[in-house]
Design a protein around this motif. Structure first.
Motif, PDB file in Angstrom:
ATOM      1  N   THR A   1     -13.235   0.547  14.161  1.00  0.00           N
ATOM      2  CA  THR A   1     -14.643  -0.070  14.938  1.00  0.00           C
ATOM      3  C   THR A   1     -14.513  -1.471  14.561  1.00  0.00           C
ATOM      4  O   THR A   1     -15.556  -1.755  15.378  1.00  0.00           O
ATOM      5  N   GLU A   2     -13.808  -2.169  13.834  1.00  0.00           N
ATOM      6  CA  GLU A   2     -14.060  -3.722  13.845  1.00  0.00           C
ATOM      7  C   GLU A   2     -12.590  -4.183  13.344  1.00  0.00           C
ATOM      8  O   GLU A   2     -12.123  -3.650  12.400  1.00  0.00           O
ATOM      9  N   VAL A   3     -12.246  -5.182  13.978  1.00  0.00           N
ATOM     10  CA  VAL A   3     -11.074  -5.902  13.676  1.00  0.00           C
ATOM     11  C   VAL A   3     -11.127  -7.060  13.149  1.00  0.00           C
ATOM     12  O   VAL A   3     -11.713  -8.048  13.724  1.00  0.00           O
ATOM     13  N   LEU A   4     -10.602  -7.399  12.147  1.00  0.00           N
ATOM     14  CA  LEU A   4     -10.755  -8.639  11.224  1.00  0.00           C
ATOM     15  C   LEU A   4      -9.541  -9.308  11.091  1.00  0.00           C
ATOM     16  O   LEU A   4      -8.577  -8.769  11.450  1.00  0.00           O
ATOM     17  N   GLU A   5      -9.775 -10.676  10.444  1.00  0.00           N
ATOM     18  CA  GLU A   5      -8.526 -11.592  10.259  1.00  0.00           C
ATOM     19  C   GLU A   5      -7.611 -10.808   8.914  1.00  0.00           C
ATOM     20  O   GLU A   5      -6.305 -10.589   9.148  1.00  0.00           O
ATOM     21  N   LYS A   6      -8.027 -10.234   8.151  1.00  0.00           N
ATOM     22  CA  LYS A   6      -7.519  -9.517   7.041  1.00  0.00           C
ATOM     23  C   LYS A   6      -7.406  -8.067   7.159  1.00  0.00           C
ATOM     24  O   LYS A   6      -6.625  -7.443   6.310  1.00  0.00           O
ATOM     25  N   GLY A   7      -7.620  -7.501   8.300  1.00  0.00           N
ATOM     26  CA  GLY A   7      -7.238  -6.040   8.756  1.00  0.00           C
ATOM     27  C   GLY A   7      -8.480  -5.350   9.601  1.00  0.00           C
ATOM     28  O   GLY A   7      -8.918  -6.266  10.390  1.00  0.00           O
TER      29      GLY A   7
ATOM     30  N   ILE B   1      -9.269   2.253   0.503  1.00  0.00           N
ATOM     31  CA  ILE B   1      -7.970   1.699   1.344  1.00  0.00           C
ATOM     32  C   ILE B   1      -7.216   2.609   2.098  1.00  0.00           C
ATOM     33  O   ILE B   1      -6.677   3.628   1.345  1.00  0.00           O
ATOM     34  N   LEU B   2      -6.937   2.270   3.323  1.00  0.00           N
ATOM     35  CA  LEU B   2      -6.261   3.171   3.985  1.00  0.00           C
ATOM     36  C   LEU B   2      -5.185   2.770   4.766  1.00  0.00           C
ATOM     37  O   LEU B   2      -4.752   1.542   4.663  1.00  0.00           O
TER      38      LEU B   2
ATOM     39  N   PHE C   1     -10.774   0.618   4.882  1.00  0.00           N
ATOM     40  CA  PHE C   1     -10.334  -0.584   5.224  1.00  0.00           C
ATOM     41  C   PHE C   1      -9.038  -0.421   5.225  1.00  0.00           C
ATOM     42  O   PHE C   1      -8.308   0.032   4.306  1.00  0.00           O
ATOM     43  N   ALA C   2      -8.380  -1.131   6.275  1.00  0.00           N
ATOM     44  CA  ALA C   2      -6.579  -1.000   6.346  1.00  0.00           C
ATOM     45  C   ALA C   2      -6.338  -2.429   6.464  1.00  0.00           C
ATOM     46  O   ALA C   2      -6.831  -3.207   7.321  1.00  0.00           O
ATOM     47  N   THR C   3      -5.148  -2.997   5.805  1.00  0.00           N
ATOM     48  CA  THR C   3      -4.663  -4.143   6.112  1.00  0.00           C
ATOM     49  C   THR C   3      -3.753  -4.082   7.171  1.00  0.00           C
ATOM     50  O   THR C   3      -3.292  -3.102   7.878  1.00  0.00           O
ATOM     51  N   PRO C   4      -3.501  -5.240   7.906  1.00  0.00           N
ATOM     52  CA  PRO C   4      -2.617  -5.421   9.239  1.00  0.00           C
ATOM     53  C   PRO C   4      -1.189  -4.748   8.922  1.00  0.00           C
ATOM     54  O   PRO C   4      -0.891  -4.160   9.714  1.00  0.00           O
ATOM     55  N   LYS C   5      -0.540  -4.930   7.824  1.00  0.00           N
ATOM     56  CA  LYS C   5       0.731  -4.192   7.494  1.00  0.00           C
ATOM     57  C   LYS C   5       0.688  -2.687   7.596  1.00  0.00           C
ATOM     58  O   LYS C   5       1.716  -1.894   7.887  1.00  0.00           O
ATOM     59  N   HIS C   6      -0.639  -2.212   7.407  1.00  0.00           N
ATOM     60  CA  HIS C   6      -0.835  -0.743   7.235  1.00  0.00           C
ATOM     61  C   HIS C   6      -1.267  -0.188   8.789  1.00  0.00           C
ATOM     62  O   HIS C   6      -1.826   0.969   8.823  1.00  0.00           O
ATOM     63  N   LEU C   7      -1.439  -1.071   9.767  1.00  0.00           N
ATOM     64  CA  LEU C   7      -2.109  -0.642  10.966  1.00  0.00           C
ATOM     65  C   LEU C   7      -0.674  -0.709  12.103  1.00  0.00           C
ATOM     66  O   LEU C   7      -1.033  -0.728  13.284  1.00  0.00           O
ATOM     67  N   VAL C   8       0.523  -0.890  11.419  1.00  0.00           N
ATOM     68  CA  VAL C   8       1.752  -0.831  12.315  1.00  0.00           C
ATOM     69  C   VAL C   8       1.984   0.830  12.602  1.00  0.00           C
ATOM     70  O   VAL C   8       2.024   1.609  11.643  1.00  0.00           O
TER      71      VAL C   8
END
Length: 593
Positions: free
Chosen positions: A481-487, A534-535, A499-506
């Protein structure tokens, strides 16, 4: 014998023969005509001469100019001079000594006009007083006949006093001074006021020289304005300012005095140089504060009428000339200062409590909220900690919502107490001003009149349930629902976010998950205290791949290792070099043992 001839006697010595022959005493008829003509004035056409009025009636005036016949002039040409009488000498213009009927034609109007312009200019130059006839009204003044010229008399120049009825001057003959001439357009302006100003100035000076402060005089109301009343003191005017008409407030001076009314006034101040006189009417009566009930004291209830409203409060007249101020802060127990117009309006009859009373300074402050009980006196009884109530949203701050439980009782709901699950950045995301909201009392600060309220506490803490539902390792479908700099913020269910960090969104194909995508996510951390989940999407397929590899390795057959080198049949195929190698290998083995 008829009545017409009984008294007529014949001339005894009249010579009828000579008369019939045209001679009288040996004088010829021509000589007689000549002698007769010499007794008459010589009159030429188009000249101005003087004549004597021999007859006056409503239609015409007969004038004798010494000619063999008299001239007849319309009476309308003498309207400017209503005092014309037989025997008066007037100027006339000879239009014709004899018309077709043998009549002498005269005009008084043209005689006046022929020299009028010179006379008007001379009157201005020499400051002469002249007479004029007011013919009619016009815009802004009157039309005046001066020497036959139509001059303008401004309304302000008719008299020193304001004129309310112009028609009363129409048809009057008055004295004037010429005050202005436009030579180009031949416009003439006259004034009657200028004649009397000099005389009045002398009167004013004499009156003012005798004035004293505090002196009481009788005057006549001559003009009423929005700011006061002008009073004629007998040749000099004074002004009663609207604030000096009455001890009470006055919105219209006409409610106090009438035009032409005779009133007594007191002299408050005067300026001899500027000829200004300040008058007072209310000063002739005692000040209302002096007549205020001596027993009136702080805490008493008093009734009055709202006479003036301002944003900061309302002025209430408790009796004519005595007012008290109800400050807006004394209108309600509410701590939110508002405009007085929200509580009262001009003309309202109100009851109030006297808060302060200073008779010397003539000041009084009032309150109306004191007529009701202060809601904070028993706040812990009506709003105990843990009690639930319905409130109204008053306004927002960055850190919370101010709500009103009742007039005078406000509370703050912190943003962290709005929702168990949703992170509220600003209260406007959760509610709106004016909306109802259910709250529970968390804490009471009676001294500072503050209530701490909560909204989420109306429900059980869902994180107790979430602890089992979103256990570490469990997989759930979520929407970014929302994309931020840290995730990215991932919505798992209504009011539940992770919340998911960028490396967990690959994703499995190596690309990055985008806003709005729905994907499976694995819970890799759950913190009940900080309400954090944390997801990871990557872990959903990476863990599966890792498990699969492990399973493959476990299912493969294992070969038993034999630490003893195989040496059978060595002799059959060895060479001298091989034997050396074998000897070395044997030595090593023995060394190892």
């Amino acid at each position: 014998m008829s009545e017409l001839t009984k008294n007529v006697q014949p001339l005894q010595d009249f010579n009828w023969d000579e008369f019939e022959n045209g001679t009288v005493a040996n004088v010829s008829k021509e000589e007689l005509d000549k002698a007769y003509d010499e007794t008459l004035n010589k009159v030429a056409d188009h000249q101005v001469v003087e004549g004597k009025v021999i007859s006056v009636d409503k239609k015409e005036v007969v004038v004798n100019i010494g000619y063999k016949s008299d001239g007849i002039i319309p009476a309308s040409e003498f309207r400017y001079n209503p005092d014309l009488k037989v025997g008066d000498t007037v100027e006339v213009y000879v239009e014709s000594a004899e018309d077709k009927k043998g009549q002498l034609l005269l005009s008084h109007k043209k005689a006046r006009l022929s020299q009028a312009w010179d006379r008007v200019n001379a009157a201005l130059e020499e400051q002469q007083i002249i007479q004029g006839f007011i013919k009619c009204r016009t815009k802004g003044g009157m039309i005046v006949d001066v020497f036959g010229i139509e001059a303008f008399l401004p309304g302000s120049q008719i008299d020193v006093h304001p004129i309310r009825d112009y028609d009363q001057f129409v048809g009057k003959t008055m004295e004037f001074k010429v005050v202005k001439i436009n030579q180009e357009f031949r416009n003439v302006v006259v004034s009657h006021k200028a004649l009397i100003e000099a005389e009045l100035e002398a009167q004013k000076q004499e009156i003012i020289s005798k004035l004293e402060k505090g002196q009481i005089l009788e005057g006549t109301v001559k003009n009423i304005t929005s700011y006061g009343v002008f009073v004629d003191l007998g040749g000099v005017d004074g002004l009663i300012h609207i604030t000096d008409l009455s001890w009470g407030r006055v919105d219209d001076p006409k409610k106090i005095v009438d035009l032409d009314q005779k009133i007594n006034v007191v002299i408050l101040d005067f300026d001899e140089e500027k000829k200004r006189i300040a008058l007072g009417l209310k000063q002739l009566t005692p000040h209302p504060w002096d007549a205020l009930d001596a027993d009136l004291k702080v805490g008493d209830h008093i009734k009055g009428k709202v006479v003036v409203l301002a944003d900061y409060g309302a002025f209430v007249e408790v009796q004519p000339g005595v007012e008290g101020l109800i400050h807006v802060s004394e209108m309600s127990w509410s701590q939110h200062l508002r405009s007085a117009q929200e509580f009262l309006k001009v003309g309202d009859e109100v009851e109030a409590v006297i808060l302060t009373l200073d008779r010397d300074e003539r000041k009084m402050s009032l309150g109306i909220k004191q007529l009701k009980e202060d809601p904070w006196e028993a706040i812990e009884v009506k709003y105990p900690v843990g009690s639930k109530h319905n409130a109204k949203v008053r306004n927002f701050t960055n850190f919370g919502v101010f709500v009103e439980l009742e007039e005078g009782v406000d509370g703050l709901t912190h943003t962290s107490d709005l929702s168990w699950t949703k992170k509220v950045k600003h209260p406007s995301e959760f509610t709106q001003v004016g909306a109802p909201i259910d709250v529970v009392v968390l804490d009471i600060d009676k001294e500072n009149r503050r209530l701490s309220l909560g909204h989420k506490q109306l429900e059980e803490n869902p994180w107790d349930v979430f602890e089992d539902q979103y256990a570490v390792g469990s997989v759930h479908t979520g929407k970014i629902t929302e994309v931020l700099e840290k995730g990215a913020v991932v919505s798992l269910a209504e009011n539940v976010e992770g919340f998911a960090t960028p490396k967990h969104l690959v994703k499995e194909d190596g690309s990055q998950a985008q806003l709005g995508e729905e994907l499976p996510f694995k819970v890799i951390e759950f913190n009940k205290d900080s309400k954090r989940i944390i997801l990871s999407h990557s872990r959903t397929f990476e863990d599966a791949q890792r498990d699969e590899k492990r399973a493959t390795r476990k299912s493969a057959p294992r070969q038993k290792k034999d630490d003893t080198p195989k040496i059978e049949n060595v002799a059959a195929s060895t060479t001298l070099g091989d034997i050396d190698v074998l000897a070395q290998l044997k030595a090593q083995m023995e060394k190892g043992e």
